[in-house]
Structures are given as C-alpha cells and as structure tokens.
Write a protein that holds these residues in place. Structure first.
Motif, PDB file in Angstrom:
ATOM      1  N   THR A  10      -0.084   4.585   0.818  1.00 43.04           N
ATOM      2  CA  THR A  10       0.287   3.574   1.802  1.00 43.04           C
ATOM      3  C   THR A  10       1.730   3.808   2.204  1.00 43.04           C
ATOM      4  OG1 THR A  10       0.149   1.219   2.326  1.00 43.04           O
ATOM      5  CG2 THR A  10       1.066   1.786   0.199  1.00 43.04           C
ATOM      6  N   ILE A  12       5.334   2.072   3.460  1.00 36.90           N
ATOM      7  CA  ILE A  12       6.033   0.800   3.356  1.00 36.90           C
ATOM      8  C   ILE A  12       7.435   0.970   3.917  1.00 36.90           C
ATOM      9  CG2 ILE A  12       6.827  -1.004   1.770  1.00 36.90           C
ATOM     10  CD1 ILE A  12       4.739   0.063  -0.246  1.00 36.90           C
ATOM     11  N   THR A  14      10.669   0.540   3.414  1.00 42.69           N
ATOM     12  CA  THR A  14      11.628   0.226   2.362  1.00 42.69           C
ATOM     13  C   THR A  14      12.279   1.531   1.916  1.00 42.69           C
ATOM     14  OG1 THR A  14      11.899  -0.940   0.258  1.00 42.69           O
ATOM     15  CG2 THR A  14       9.927   0.373   0.477  1.00 42.69           C
TER      16      THR A  14
ATOM     17  N   SER B 136      -1.206   1.693   7.907  1.00 36.72           N
ATOM     18  CA  SER B 136      -0.047   0.987   7.339  1.00 36.72           C
ATOM     19  C   SER B 136       0.828   0.444   8.465  1.00 36.72           C
ATOM     20  CB  SER B 136       0.785   1.931   6.467  1.00 36.72           C
ATOM     21  OG  SER B 136       0.069   2.339   5.333  1.00 36.72           O
ATOM     22  N   SER B 140       1.833  -3.437   9.292  1.00 34.41           N
ATOM     23  CA  SER B 140       3.202  -3.925   9.507  1.00 34.41           C
ATOM     24  C   SER B 140       3.329  -4.632  10.847  1.00 34.41           C
ATOM     25  CB  SER B 140       4.199  -2.767   9.436  1.00 34.41           C
ATOM     26  OG  SER B 140       4.364  -2.349   8.106  1.00 34.41           O
TER      27      SER B 140
END
Lengths: 39, 170
Positions: A10, A12, A14, B136, B140
């Motif tokens: 996945t 992300i 960050t 993903s 988001s």
C-alpha cells in the motif's frame, strides 16, 4: 526463503520514519477494526 | 466472450472511509480518475456492452475495453486492454472487476485482474506494481480530497518480457 504466496503493498503519504513510529505506537485516531486479531 | 474462462491473476483489496456510491463514481468518471490515476480520464458507458476508455492527458486512448458486468454501485467488470501494439493479440484480453462492499462504516474495494490464459510473472509485475499505487491514491483522494503523488516507471522485467514477445511499448 519459501516462494511468497501472498504479498500486499500500500502507498501512504508519510515518511519512513513516521510510519516506523506509528508501527510502534498506534495513534488513538486509527480506524477501529473489531473482531480480527491476525492469523 | 465467456468470462468463466478467466482466472484471477491479481487480487487487491483496500478499505476506504467512503460510501459505495462515491467509490463507484471515483472508478467510473474522469473527474476523479484524472486525479488518482496518473492523469488518465476514464470514460465509461455504464451498461453491458458499453464502451470503456481511459485517455492519456494528451487525449490518446491508453486503455480500451467493453463493459461486461455493471451493477452499480456494487460490481463492474470490464475488458481492460492496454493500447500497445500486438498486446491483445499476444496476451489475450485482460478482464478487470471491481467489487464494492460495505464494511461497517467503510467500503471494501476489491480489484481482480483476470486472464484467459497463463501470463508470465514478469508481465504481471506491471499490474502488481501499478494497482496498489492507483487504489491507494484513490483511497487518499476520497478520504482527504488529495490524491497521492507517486512517481514510478514500468518494471524493467515487464518491459523486457513484452519486448521478447514482440509487443511494442511506448
């Protein structure tokens, strides 16, 4: 190592450092997932 | 086309804090897809037999296909053929199914990429790299209104495997 049978990725937004910290201490705002304790 | 002949090669599941209707809209409209799918504009005629297209930012058709199953906002199956020379002739059609289910207050989105013949792992590496990034970013976008900025190139092993089969790539 045995050949992987299941791989999950996945993405992300960050940094690796923040992700590492999060893995050490799950923040209170994390989504509630009930009834699952892992394999 | 008999979809019973297609076997899943890639299955990817993600949970999104959204509604089935919003996930469906994000998967089927250019307004959303341009934000999370590398600028590609999805144009879907949402009925069985309808056309499915994803256009590159320059307007050219990158992916073309046909709607095979359409049950909004629960299930959409389309043929998903990348417009690279000889790809469909050599590999056959690709079938993509989106399954959308409620999961508590979230939505479970499952993507299934299926083929009617065995496909080499090197070629599948493209989808295995791409789908997690696309979905993903969709997650988001729906949860924060901001898509992810992900820079990636097609896997070298995929490009080499396609070249060996005589399939052209950009």
């Amino acid at each position: 190592m045995r050949k992987p049978e299941f791989v999950y990725a996945t993405y992300i937004e960050t940094t690796p450092e923040r992700l590492w910290e999060a893995a050490q201490a799950i923040p209170p705002s994390a989504p509630a997932i009930e009834g699952f304790n892992g394999p | 086309m008999n979809i019973d002949n297609f076997k899943p090669a890639i299955v990817y599941t993600i949970y999104i804090a959204s509604t089935p209707e919003n996930v469906w809209q994000a998967l089927t409209t250019a307004e959303f897809s341009k934000k999370y799918f590398s600028g590609f504009a999805v144009e879907a005629e949402l009925k069985v037999g309808g056309a499915f297209v994803a256009r590159a930012p320059d307007g050219s058709v990158h992916i073309s296909g046909e709607v095979i199953e359409c049950d909004p906002p629960r299930r959409l199956t389309i043929t998903w053929n990348v417009n690279w020379p000889a790809l469909v002739e050599k590999l056959g059609p690709t079938l993509v199914t989106y399954e959308i289910e409620r999961a508590g207050e979230a939505v479970k989105l499952t993507l299934i990429q299926a083929h009617d013949r065995p496909i080499d792992d090197d070629i599948l590496s493209g989808g295995r790299q791409g789908w997690p990034a696309i979905l993903s970013s969709l997650k988001s976008l729906l949860e924060t209104r901001e898509a992810l900025v992900i820079k990636m190139e097609p896997p070298q092993r995929m490009l080499e495997a396609l070249k060996k089969l005589g399939i052209g790539t950009p």
